[in-house]
Design an enzyme around this catalytic site. Structure first.
Site, PDB file in Angstrom:
ATOM      1  N   CYS A 258       0.825  -1.221   0.000  1.00 37.01           N
ATOM      2  CA  CYS A 258       0.000   0.000   0.000  1.00 37.01           C
ATOM      3  C   CYS A 258       0.850   1.258   0.000  1.00 37.01           C
ATOM      4  CB  CYS A 258      -0.961  -0.012   1.174  1.00 37.01           C
ATOM      5  SG  CYS A 258      -0.146  -0.305   2.740  1.00 37.01           S
TER       6      CYS A 258
ATOM      7  N   GLY B 181     -18.118   1.048  20.273  1.00 36.30           N
ATOM      8  CA  GLY B 181     -17.877   1.452  18.887  1.00 36.30           C
ATOM      9  C   GLY B 181     -17.492   0.252  18.049  1.00 36.30           C
TER      10      GLY B 181
ATOM     11  N   GLY C 297     -16.124   1.026  14.663  1.00 45.14           N
ATOM     12  CA  GLY C 297     -15.418   1.614  13.512  1.00 45.14           C
ATOM     13  C   GLY C 297     -14.028   1.004  13.374  1.00 45.14           C
TER      14      GLY C 297
END
Lengths: 276, 428
Positions: B49, B186, B188
């Protein structure tokens, strides 16, 4: 005789230098990140312990009695015990970052030992009695346990403070976690308590036999019983789960403070058949 | 024969361009074919990446730009700015590869994944018959370097992401999480990363809560935890030892009073709260509660920054290792010019030996023949030892000097004068 005396002194001074070197290595290791120092300090502590053992044996053969009969001898045995217990803990837990604080006590006791190292004299026959030796040594181990408990308690407080204030420095990195510090502190607390309890029981049994003219109202005996009572209350509160964690650590520190104060007051302000 | 390469990385391109130039396995296979057709003999293609790069070996007449040109053709991209890539030749190319493999060239210094990615690129080339003696040797050198860097330096030590730093900090409170309960608020990306890290520590229970149940349930399943509805999780607070909160909520999710009330039920047991949300999820006032240890993203960033600085301080040590391994590789690589001559010289003498052995074959019994055969082999080995060693030591000379020495040897022994360079690879 004079040459023997100076031989002991020289031996004690060299031993003190060993302690100073070992303590310095542990202190520098906390402040720096030199990988080689970890090996050096472990070798240093091992050699110091070995040298100290030889020193105790030398004093034993030189004076022809167990070296627990005066302050100088006692402080040296305390220094040895503190260092030995710490060394075993370090080997078992692989926690290296706490040594400087524990070894500070060793160094302190070895300095006191050197200051109080008195000339060879024949100790009272009662003290040569081996049972009294057990009484004295268990009392020493009790106080050593309390001292180590306080030292780990202090580290616990320091770590809590660093965590609360976000001070993630090298010392922070070297300290073990709160749970371990709490465990080490409470283990040392209970070990010390068991040892002091044993010492007290032996003392109570042997006091009327060895010193029939002395009562239990000796200042040292009263102070020690009070110290024991403070620790006993602490242990009870902890076992009943009324206080634990940080509060138990504070209790250990407070109890140790009381121990120091009681010892200082009885040594400086009163007279006792206990010479230490 | 020369080594060359290019690198498109986080310093030369923004993420958009890096993404556009990333190569999947199919494209890497196509690129290998194209490069082979252009005279490139061996090489590796590294595509992650953060970087796309090719390091290869080809004949001297193969233009260096062929590597990049062919990559762009595979990706259907026309042209690339001069500042968008770095080019490397000879030792610089190997040094760059070593720097990449050691993690000092990564966006996050000491990246632990890059060595594995480099290793994979060597394997990919090998599977596609794009490696030979030089890159096989280079692979060994690179892996050796990687291992040395890990064991001899602290370049990969310390958490460098907030979520990992949170987990490392939790370990400063608890000796083990095996008897602890964790609550993740959460679902995320940040919460997910933290949940995965903490699941590795095997806590006795992981609760996951999230406003959107679907995502929460998915994360709970992923980390082997239990999903709790967002309306219900506060009733669990007194049962948990660690709270990691990472939502996008604009308001506090946990108030001071809620935590205070939970602490009363915990009877003095500590509670660790890692608030890795921005804006914060938990009222920071909870830090005033004696048994509550509250850390927000700022305090975790202090740890991350310290660790990055500590890793950077290790770079000189890594560079020393790179220099050592580079020297070792080139000592071997430079012998390649003389190896064909060495091989021919040895073959020449071996041929004579076998010829002479053939002549006495029927004059000796089998046992005697074997003895003489062994003796002549040893004799030849001893005679050729010094010339072989000395010829290999010529690797420090320049190309011209090496060529003169080799020519003298060939003339002296009347060894045929085939083009050594062509046979270089076969001779290794």
């Amino acid at each position: 005789m004079g040459s023997f005396l100076s031989g002991e002194k020289i031996f004690a001074i060299v031993l003190l230098l060993f302690y100073l070197f070992t303590f310095s290595a542990y202190l520098i290791d906390v402040k720096t990140e030199i990988p080689r120092l970890t090996k050096i300090k472990r070798v240093a502590i091992f050699i110091t312990l070995l040298f100290h053992l030889i020193f105790i044996f030398y004093v034993f053969t030189n004076r022809n009695h167990i070296p627990l009969t005066n302050k100088g001898e006692l402080f040296s045995v305390v220094a040895f015990s503190v260092t030995l217990i710490y060394f075993i803990l370090e080997l078992l837990t692989e926690i290296h970052g706490t040594g400087f604080l524990i070894l500070f006590f060793s160094l302190l006791f070895q300095v006191l030992s050197l200051l109080f190292l008195s000339p060879v004299q024949t100790p009272p026959s009662e003290i040569i009695n081996s049972y009294i030796g057990i009484h004295i040594y268990t009392a020493i181990l009790g106080y050593v346990g309390f001292a180590i408990s306080a030292a780990y308690g202090l580290m616990y407080i320091v770590l809590v403070s660093k965590l609360k204030k976000n001070r993630f420095d090298i010392f922070f990195n070297k300290l073990p976690n709160l749970e371990i510090l709490s465990k080490l502190s409470s283990t040392a607390f209970y070990t010390g308590f068991v040892m002091l309890t044993t010492a007290l029981i032996l003392g109570i049994i042997w006091l009327p036999r060895i010193f029939p003219e002395r009562g239990f109202f000796d200042p040292k005996v009263i102070a020690t019983l009070l110290v024991w009572l403070v620790y006993a209350i602490g242990a009870l509160l902890n076992l009943l789960k009324i206080i634990h964690g940080k509060k138990f650590v504070y209790l250990s520190l407070t109890a140790f403070g009381f121990l120091i104060a009681a010892s200082a007051v009885t040594t400086l302000l009163t007279s006792s058949f206990h010479s230490f | 024969m020369r080594i060359f390469g290019y690198s498109i990385n986080h310093r030369t391109c923004d993420i958009k361009l890096r993404e556009a130039l990333a190569l999947n396995d199919e494209e890497r296979g196509m690129l290998i074919e194209r490069l082979r057709n252009k005279g490139v003999k061996e090489g590796i293609i590294l595509s992650t990446c953060n970087r796309t790069e090719v390091i290869a070996v080809g004949e001297d007449d193969v233009p260096a730009k062929v590597l990049l040109d062919e990559t762009l053709k595979v990706k259907n991209i026309i042209g690339l700015g001069k500042n968008n890539f770095d080019e490397f030749y000879e030792e610089e190319a190997i040094e760059h590869l070593f720097a990449v493999a050691s993690g000092i060239d990564s966006l996050i210094v000491g990246d632990s994944q890059i060595l594995g990615q480099v290793k994979e690129s060597f394997l990919f080339s090998a599977e596609n018959q794009f490696t030979g003696p030089i890159f096989n040797r280079l692979q060994l050198a690179t892996l050796k370097l990687g291992k040395r860097v890990i064991s001899e330096t602290a370049i990969g030590e310390g958490a460098v992401s907030v979520s990992f730093a949170a987990i490392k900090l939790i370990e400063k409170y608890y000796n083990t999480l095996r008897d602890k309960t964790v609550l993740i608020i959460g679902a995320g990306e940040t919460a997910k990363l933290a949940a995965i890290h903490i699941a590795d520590k095997n806590p006795v229970k992981i609760y996951v809560t999230n406003r959107t149940p679907e995502r929460g349930v998915k994360l709970a399943e992923k980390v082997g935890g239990e999903f709790v509805g967002f309306e219900d999780f506060k009733s669990l607070l007194h049962n948990v030892d660690v709270i990691i909160s990472a939502t996008s909520s604009k308001d506090f999710i946990l108030s001071y009073d809620e935590v205070k009330s939970a602490m009363k039920k915990r009877k003095g047991k500590i509670l660790v709260i890692m608030d890795i949300a921005l804006p914060r999820d938990v009222d920071p006032k909870v830090a005033q509660l004696e048994e509550v240890f509250y850390q927000d993203i700022d305090s975790l960033n202090i740890i991350v920054d310290q660790n990055i600085e500590r890793r950077k301080a290790e770079i000189p040590k890594v560079k020393e290792i790179i220099a050592t391994e580079l020297r070792a590789f080139y000592e071997w690589f430079n012998t390649l010019d003389v190896l064909p001559t060495v091989k021919k010289l040895r073959a020449f003498f071996e041929e004579i030996r076998q010829d002479e052995m053939e002549k006495i074959k029927y004059k000796l019994n089998e046992r005697e023949f074997e003895k003489v055969n062994e003796m002549t082999r040893r004799l030849l080995g001893r005679i050729l030892h010094n010339p072989t060693v000395n010829l290999k030591s010529l690797s420090n000379l320049n190309e011209e000097e090496k060529a003169i020495y080799c020519e003298v040897i060939k003339e002296l022994f009347n060894i045929d004068n085939e083009n050594d360079t062509e046979n270089k690879s076969e001779s290794i």
